[in-house]
Design a protein around this motif. Structure first.
Motif, mmCIF file in Angstrom:
data_model
loop_
_atom_site.group_PDB
_atom_site.id
_atom_site.type_symbol
_atom_site.label_atom_id
_atom_site.label_comp_id
_atom_site.label_asym_id
_atom_site.label_seq_id
_atom_site.Cartn_x
_atom_site.Cartn_y
_atom_site.Cartn_z
ATOM 1 N N LEU A 78 -41.102 -20.582 38.172
ATOM 2 C CA LEU A 78 -41.863 -21.069 38.817
ATOM 3 C C LEU A 78 -41.847 -20.823 40.307
ATOM 4 O O LEU A 78 -42.106 -21.830 40.967
ATOM 5 C CB LEU A 78 -41.579 -22.435 38.559
ATOM 6 C CG LEU A 78 -42.111 -22.533 36.784
ATOM 7 C CD1 LEU A 78 -41.512 -24.139 36.810
ATOM 8 C CD2 LEU A 78 -43.838 -22.923 37.208
ATOM 9 N N GLY A 79 -40.605 -20.286 41.118
ATOM 10 C CA GLY A 79 -40.809 -19.990 42.495
ATOM 11 C C GLY A 79 -39.873 -20.540 43.300
ATOM 12 O O GLY A 79 -39.220 -20.418 44.426
ATOM 13 N N SER A 80 -38.897 -20.925 42.752
ATOM 14 C CA SER A 80 -37.768 -21.796 43.958
ATOM 15 C C SER A 80 -36.358 -21.565 43.261
ATOM 16 O O SER A 80 -35.872 -21.129 41.831
ATOM 17 C CB SER A 80 -37.914 -22.904 43.042
ATOM 18 O OG SER A 80 -37.212 -24.316 43.000
ATOM 19 N N THR A 81 -36.159 -20.117 43.975
ATOM 20 C CA THR A 81 -34.907 -19.387 44.104
ATOM 21 C C THR A 81 -33.927 -20.619 44.068
ATOM 22 O O THR A 81 -32.812 -20.315 43.917
ATOM 23 C CB THR A 81 -34.834 -18.300 44.911
ATOM 24 O OG1 THR A 81 -35.810 -17.425 44.481
ATOM 25 C CG2 THR A 81 -33.688 -17.960 44.940
ATOM 26 N N GLN A 91 -53.870 -18.015 33.611
ATOM 27 C CA GLN A 91 -53.040 -18.950 31.827
ATOM 28 C C GLN A 91 -51.811 -19.050 32.104
ATOM 29 O O GLN A 91 -50.906 -19.922 31.949
ATOM 30 C CB GLN A 91 -53.037 -17.426 30.659
ATOM 31 C CG GLN A 91 -55.079 -17.509 30.018
ATOM 32 C CD GLN A 91 -55.560 -18.368 29.979
ATOM 33 O OE1 GLN A 91 -55.532 -19.642 29.608
ATOM 34 N NE2 GLN A 91 -56.962 -18.518 30.937
ATOM 35 N N ARG A 92 -50.824 -17.587 32.737
ATOM 36 C CA ARG A 92 -49.054 -18.365 32.234
ATOM 37 C C ARG A 92 -49.205 -17.860 33.547
ATOM 38 O O ARG A 92 -48.153 -16.060 33.630
ATOM 39 C CB ARG A 92 -48.643 -17.814 31.211
ATOM 40 C CG ARG A 92 -47.048 -17.690 31.346
ATOM 41 C CD ARG A 92 -46.447 -17.384 29.724
ATOM 42 N NE ARG A 92 -45.038 -18.250 29.456
ATOM 43 C CZ ARG A 92 -43.952 -17.312 30.481
ATOM 44 N NH1 ARG A 92 -44.422 -16.230 30.978
ATOM 45 N NH2 ARG A 92 -42.905 -17.796 29.814
ATOM 46 N N ARG A 93 -48.840 -18.314 34.873
ATOM 47 C CA ARG A 93 -48.348 -17.499 36.461
ATOM 48 C C ARG A 93 -47.067 -17.788 36.038
ATOM 49 O O ARG A 93 -46.115 -18.796 36.353
ATOM 50 C CB ARG A 93 -48.795 -18.600 37.736
ATOM 51 C CG ARG A 93 -49.003 -17.800 38.916
ATOM 52 C CD ARG A 93 -49.729 -18.232 39.620
ATOM 53 N NE ARG A 93 -48.920 -18.434 41.009
ATOM 54 C CZ ARG A 93 -48.965 -18.454 42.068
ATOM 55 N NH1 ARG A 93 -49.816 -20.132 42.156
ATOM 56 N NH2 ARG A 93 -49.060 -17.657 43.251
ATOM 57 N N ILE A 94 -46.653 -16.513 36.566
ATOM 58 C CA ILE A 94 -45.294 -16.343 37.054
ATOM 59 C C ILE A 94 -45.160 -15.875 38.645
ATOM 60 O O ILE A 94 -45.550 -14.435 38.551
ATOM 61 C CB ILE A 94 -44.660 -15.142 35.647
ATOM 62 C CG1 ILE A 94 -44.979 -15.374 34.215
ATOM 63 C CG2 ILE A 94 -42.628 -14.612 36.037
ATOM 64 C CD1 ILE A 94 -44.027 -16.836 34.100
ATOM 65 N N GLU A 95 -43.969 -15.978 39.137
ATOM 66 C CA GLU A 95 -44.144 -15.816 40.439
ATOM 67 C C GLU A 95 -43.617 -14.331 40.763
ATOM 68 O O GLU A 95 -43.826 -13.710 41.641
ATOM 69 C CB GLU A 95 -42.763 -16.630 41.446
ATOM 70 C CG GLU A 95 -42.592 -16.347 42.702
ATOM 71 C CD GLU A 95 -43.529 -16.327 42.941
ATOM 72 O OE1 GLU A 95 -43.159 -16.024 44.477
ATOM 73 O OE2 GLU A 95 -43.937 -17.287 42.939
ATOM 74 N N SER A 96 -43.073 -13.650 39.856
ATOM 75 C CA SER A 96 -42.205 -12.418 39.863
ATOM 76 C C SER A 96 -43.592 -11.501 39.881
ATOM 77 O O SER A 96 -43.872 -10.489 40.678
ATOM 78 C CB SER A 96 -41.369 -11.676 39.126
ATOM 79 O OG SER A 96 -41.959 -12.056 37.885
ATOM 80 N N VAL A 97 -44.082 -11.887 39.238
ATOM 81 C CA VAL A 97 -45.439 -10.789 38.800
ATOM 82 C C VAL A 97 -46.609 -11.256 39.918
ATOM 83 O O VAL A 97 -47.218 -10.202 39.920
ATOM 84 C CB VAL A 97 -46.257 -11.431 37.401
ATOM 85 C CG1 VAL A 97 -47.204 -11.077 37.474
ATOM 86 C CG2 VAL A 97 -45.832 -10.811 35.850
#
Length: 336
Positions: free
Chosen positions: A91-94, A281-287
């Motif tokens: 989700l983007g929170s390292t 549909q399914r957002r992934i931060e690394s993608v």
């Protein structure tokens, strides 16, 4: 004598616990269910469910007196913290991911759980890789080697991220050695753990592709393309409801990058569009980061002159620009 017996009964009630074999089994099953469904489910609901189960495990620990049950609860809570770390990273929170990972490692340390500790070290390595800290990535991946899990692909995963970190440091021979080590470990991995904890062969292949690409050598483009294509084939063999779309998106983008490096442009637009649709549909931060990296590649003068590639760049740029931002997660003491 009656008074002494009453006192003993009261103390026995305090020492007893509502945690029984059934409760442990139910909580373990629920933890594995979250892990198993994670690659195919929206990330945020998975995070919230893992938090709910982790809190339940923690509450039971406070009332538990029996060492064997405490060990089981540390195992459960540790893996749930590891899932929370992975979800926070997706989700983007390292910062939140690192906090959860440290707590997961502490649970593993308390019960000497080598599988959990090796997996968490691999996650720290992965976070460092995406955070642009290749030396830390390599150090964390190497630290996973001191653990000896009894089963699963945790060390295969560590060797594979080790190769990716080494590639960013341009350590060519060491990259090849790490990739061979991952293959050797795969042969002896045995039964794997479920879902997000597992490291399937397809994922190993696209991480190998990323390692080849990370070396920045044109002669590695074909090896990268072959590995990514094999990963895509394996992922697409799964039924749609069991397809790891986030990982498949990475494999597609590695495939596209490798073909661009080899001046082969056919099929690139279709691959990129598939990734864009999947991420809605399914957002992934690394993608999303990989998509941003791809736009940098597409901006090279030799590629900008190609009309079809310009259209690919515009499609990515439009999707990134208008995608809703991922909500910031709390960090530090306020982390989930």
């Amino acid at each position: 004598m009656a008074s002494c017996a009453i006192e003993a009964a009261r103390r026995g009630a305090q020492l007893d616990t509502p945690v029984g074999a059934y409760t442990i089994d139910e909580l373990t099953a629920a933890m594995y269910e979250v892990a198993d469904a994670y690659p195919y489910s929206p990330v945020l609901p998975s995070l919230l469910r893992a938090r709910e189960l982790r809190d339940q495990a923690w509450r039971l620990q406070e009332r538990c007196q029996r060492p064997n049950q405490l060990r089981d609860l540390h195992h459960i809570a540790g893996w749930l913290c590891a899932i929370l770390a992975n979800a926070s990273f997706d989700l983007g929170s390292t910062a939140s991911a690192q906090t959860h990972a440290r707590v997961a490692d502490l649970h593993g340390e308390l019960i000497d759980d080598h599988g959990l500790r090796a997996w968490v070290a691999g996650l720290h390595a992965l976070i460092a890789y995406w955070d642009g800290r290749p030396h830390d990535c390599v150090a964390y991946a190497e630290s996973a080697r001191r653990f000896h899990p009894t089963r699963g692909t945790t060390l295969v995963r560590a060797a594979s991220i080790h190769a990716r970190g080494l590639a960013l440091l341009r350590r060519h021979d060491d990259v090849d050695a790490a990739l061979h080590e991952a293959e050797r470990l795969r042969d002896n991995a045995g039964e794997d753990l479920p879902g997000v904890i597992a490291f399937p062969h397809a994922k190993q292949l696209y991480w190998a592709s990323s390692a080849h690409l990370g070396l920045g050598l044109s002669e590695r483009a074909q090896a990268a393309e072959n590995a990514a294509a094999s990963a895509i084939t394996l992922y697409e063999a799964d039924p749609p409801q069991l397809r790891r779309d986030g990982e498949l998106g990475h494999a597609r983008l590695d495939y596209v990058t490798a073909r661009l490096a080899g001046d082969e442009f056919d099929g690139i637009a279709e691959e990129v569009n598939t990734v864009l649709v999947s991420m809605r549909q399914r957002r992934i931060e690394s993608v999303m980061r990989r998509l941003r990296q791809l736009t940098t590649v597409l901006q090279k003068p030799a590629l900008r002159s190609n009309r079809h590639l310009r259209e690919v760049h515009e499609a990515i740029d439009a999707d990134l620009r208008y995608s809703p931002p991922i909500a910031a997660l709390p960090t530090g003491d306020t982390a989930l």
